[in-house]
Design a protein around this motif. Sequence first.
Motif, PDB file in Angstrom:
ATOM      1  N   SER A   1       1.341 -23.389   2.984  1.00 32.11           N
ATOM      2  CA  SER A   1       2.553 -23.735   3.728  1.00 32.11           C
ATOM      3  C   SER A   1       3.449 -22.533   3.996  1.00 32.11           C
ATOM      4  N   MET A   2       3.478 -21.587   3.071  1.00 35.31           N
ATOM      5  CA  MET A   2       4.334 -20.414   3.227  1.00 35.31           C
ATOM      6  C   MET A   2       3.588 -19.213   3.802  1.00 35.31           C
ATOM      7  N   ARG A   3       2.268 -19.362   3.951  1.00 36.11           N
ATOM      8  CA  ARG A   3       1.427 -18.284   4.457  1.00 36.11           C
ATOM      9  C   ARG A   3       1.620 -16.994   3.659  1.00 36.11           C
ATOM     10  N   ALA A   4       1.636 -17.182   2.330  1.00 37.75           N
ATOM     11  CA  ALA A   4       1.782 -16.040   1.426  1.00 37.75           C
ATOM     12  C   ALA A   4       0.820 -16.218   0.254  1.00 37.75           C
ATOM     13  N   PRO A   5      -0.485 -16.214   0.551  1.00 38.79           N
ATOM     14  CA  PRO A   5      -1.470 -16.487  -0.501  1.00 38.79           C
ATOM     15  C   PRO A   5      -1.403 -15.517  -1.679  1.00 38.79           C
ATOM     16  N   LEU A   6      -1.200 -14.236  -1.398  1.00 46.55           N
ATOM     17  CA  LEU A   6      -1.178 -13.247  -2.476  1.00 46.55           C
ATOM     18  C   LEU A   6      -0.048 -13.539  -3.462  1.00 46.55           C
ATOM     19  N   THR A   7       1.120 -13.846  -2.950  1.00 48.45           N
ATOM     20  CA  THR A   7       2.277 -14.120  -3.805  1.00 48.45           C
ATOM     21  C   THR A   7       2.048 -15.333  -4.702  1.00 48.45           C
ATOM     22  N   PHE A   8       1.565 -16.419  -4.115  1.00 53.30           N
ATOM     23  CA  PHE A   8       1.400 -17.654  -4.879  1.00 53.30           C
ATOM     24  C   PHE A   8       0.240 -17.577  -5.862  1.00 53.30           C
ATOM     25  N   TYR A   9      -0.851 -16.943  -5.456  1.00 52.34           N
ATOM     26  CA  TYR A   9      -1.984 -16.834  -6.370  1.00 52.34           C
ATOM     27  C   TYR A   9      -1.713 -15.850  -7.499  1.00 52.34           C
ATOM     28  N   LEU A  10      -0.911 -14.823  -7.241  1.00 50.23           N
ATOM     29  CA  LEU A  10      -0.500 -13.915  -8.310  1.00 50.23           C
ATOM     30  C   LEU A  10       0.416 -14.639  -9.295  1.00 50.23           C
ATOM     31  N   ALA A  11       1.282 -15.520  -8.766  1.00 50.39           N
ATOM     32  CA  ALA A  11       2.155 -16.316  -9.636  1.00 50.39           C
ATOM     33  C   ALA A  11       1.326 -17.242 -10.521  1.00 50.39           C
ATOM     34  N   ALA A  12       0.302 -17.865  -9.925  1.00 48.02           N
ATOM     35  CA  ALA A  12      -0.584 -18.741 -10.696  1.00 48.02           C
ATOM     36  C   ALA A  12      -1.325 -17.948 -11.764  1.00 48.02           C
ATOM     37  N   ALA A  13      -1.799 -16.758 -11.401  1.00 50.13           N
ATOM     38  CA  ALA A  13      -2.509 -15.901 -12.350  1.00 50.13           C
ATOM     39  C   ALA A  13      -1.601 -15.545 -13.529  1.00 50.13           C
ATOM     40  N   ALA A  14      -0.328 -15.260 -13.232  1.00 55.00           N
ATOM     41  CA  ALA A  14       0.629 -14.907 -14.285  1.00 55.00           C
ATOM     42  C   ALA A  14       0.842 -16.077 -15.246  1.00 55.00           C
ATOM     43  N   LEU A  15       0.901 -17.295 -14.714  1.00 55.74           N
ATOM     44  CA  LEU A  15       1.107 -18.466 -15.561  1.00 55.74           C
ATOM     45  C   LEU A  15      -0.112 -18.739 -16.442  1.00 55.74           C
ATOM     46  N   TYR A  16      -1.304 -18.618 -15.876  1.00 49.66           N
ATOM     47  CA  TYR A  16      -2.517 -18.801 -16.684  1.00 49.66           C
ATOM     48  C   TYR A  16      -2.615 -17.715 -17.752  1.00 49.66           C
ATOM     49  N   LEU A  17      -2.250 -16.490 -17.391  1.00 49.29           N
ATOM     50  CA  LEU A  17      -2.273 -15.390 -18.357  1.00 49.29           C
ATOM     51  C   LEU A  17      -1.283 -15.652 -19.487  1.00 49.29           C
ATOM     52  N   LEU A  18      -0.130 -16.218 -19.143  1.00 45.70           N
ATOM     53  CA  LEU A  18       0.868 -16.563 -20.157  1.00 45.70           C
ATOM     54  C   LEU A  18       0.302 -17.586 -21.139  1.00 45.70           C
ATOM     55  N   LEU A  19      -0.321 -18.630 -20.602  1.00 48.94           N
ATOM     56  CA  LEU A  19      -0.882 -19.679 -21.459  1.00 48.94           C
ATOM     57  C   LEU A  19      -1.994 -19.153 -22.351  1.00 48.94           C
TER      58      LEU A  19
ATOM     59  N   GLY B   1      11.688 -22.200  -3.471  1.00 52.22           N
ATOM     60  CA  GLY B   1      11.576 -23.641  -3.325  1.00 52.22           C
ATOM     61  C   GLY B   1      10.434 -24.237  -4.116  1.00 52.22           C
ATOM     62  N   PHE B   2       9.480 -23.412  -4.540  1.00 55.83           N
ATOM     63  CA  PHE B   2       8.317 -23.901  -5.273  1.00 55.83           C
ATOM     64  C   PHE B   2       8.458 -23.707  -6.779  1.00 55.83           C
ATOM     65  N   LEU B   3       9.610 -23.195  -7.227  1.00 51.44           N
ATOM     66  CA  LEU B   3       9.790 -22.948  -8.656  1.00 51.44           C
ATOM     67  C   LEU B   3       9.676 -24.229  -9.469  1.00 51.44           C
ATOM     68  N   ILE B   4      10.337 -25.293  -8.984  1.00 53.35           N
ATOM     69  CA  ILE B   4      10.282 -26.570  -9.696  1.00 53.35           C
ATOM     70  C   ILE B   4       8.856 -27.116  -9.710  1.00 53.35           C
ATOM     71  N   GLN B   5       8.156 -26.965  -8.569  1.00 51.27           N
ATOM     72  CA  GLN B   5       6.775 -27.435  -8.501  1.00 51.27           C
ATOM     73  C   GLN B   5       5.870 -26.670  -9.466  1.00 51.27           C
ATOM     74  N   PHE B   6       6.106 -25.364  -9.599  1.00 52.08           N
ATOM     75  CA  PHE B   6       5.313 -24.571 -10.537  1.00 52.08           C
ATOM     76  C   PHE B   6       5.579 -25.002 -11.982  1.00 52.08           C
ATOM     77  N   VAL B   7       6.832 -25.306 -12.290  1.00 47.88           N
ATOM     78  CA  VAL B   7       7.173 -25.769 -13.635  1.00 47.88           C
ATOM     79  C   VAL B   7       6.479 -27.102 -13.922  1.00 47.88           C
ATOM     80  N   ALA B   8       6.492 -28.009 -12.930  1.00 43.99           N
ATOM     81  CA  ALA B   8       5.809 -29.296 -13.090  1.00 43.99           C
ATOM     82  C   ALA B   8       4.302 -29.095 -13.213  1.00 43.99           C
ATOM     83  N   GLY B   9       3.763 -28.176 -12.412  1.00 44.71           N
ATOM     84  CA  GLY B   9       2.337 -27.882 -12.492  1.00 44.71           C
ATOM     85  C   GLY B   9       1.948 -27.281 -13.826  1.00 44.71           C
ATOM     86  N   LEU B  10       2.822 -26.419 -14.360  1.00 44.58           N
ATOM     87  CA  LEU B  10       2.585 -25.825 -15.676  1.00 44.58           C
ATOM     88  C   LEU B  10       2.553 -26.903 -16.750  1.00 44.58           C
TER      89      LEU B  10
END
Length: 219
Positions: free
Chosen positions: A181-199, A3-12
């Motif tokens: 909101s999802m109580r999954a900090p590791l998952t979301f912060y790892l996703a953020a780390a991956a996006l910053y690493l990509l950039l 459900g947060f995929l679109i939000q991550f794309v917008a955030g990117l």
Amino acid sequence: MDGFLIQFVAGLKTTVELAAVSAMLGTALGLLAAAGRLSKLRWLSVAIGSYTTIIRGVPELLVILLIYFGGTVAVSSLFGQYVEINAFLAGVVALTIVSGAYMAEIFRGAVLSIPTGQVEAARSLGLHPWQVWGLVILPQMMRIALPALANQWISLIKETSLISIVGLTDIMRVASIGAGSMRAPLTFYLAAAALYLLLTTIALIAFNLLERRFAVPGH
């Protein structure tokens, strides 16, 4: 997470826009500040030196908060009512000021490393000071400064994450909201780390190509 995929794309998208605009404006500010720092006008050189010293000695987060809250106070006073300034605008201003200070010193060091004989020869040919800068100093300065500029621009990409503290919905903000909101900090912060690493990886590849393009033959 889906459900947060679109939000991550917008955030990117927001992160890329913020980094790109701040990098362009910061580079322009850095060039102007470097020229002022090297100016024969002592008052201008001292003023620019004070700017770079102060900004480089203050945490980036503090600069962001001062710009955001200080700007809100200033605009609210101007209009006589509370007006909250745009977080993206505050981020651009803050990151431009910060990156401009660092880039000014990078450009200044690059200019000082150019043999003075080349500049004197250009002046002896009757070239206008702006022609000397455009034809002799600027091309060599950019080649010399490119490795340091690459590091600064890559750092700028990571520093955009600090703007999330004033409400900008970038990669970091989306990750923080999702983690809570999802109580999954590791998952979301790892996703953020991956996006910053990509950039940063894309930026690093681009700068490596530029360094090869501007490399001096035989070096």
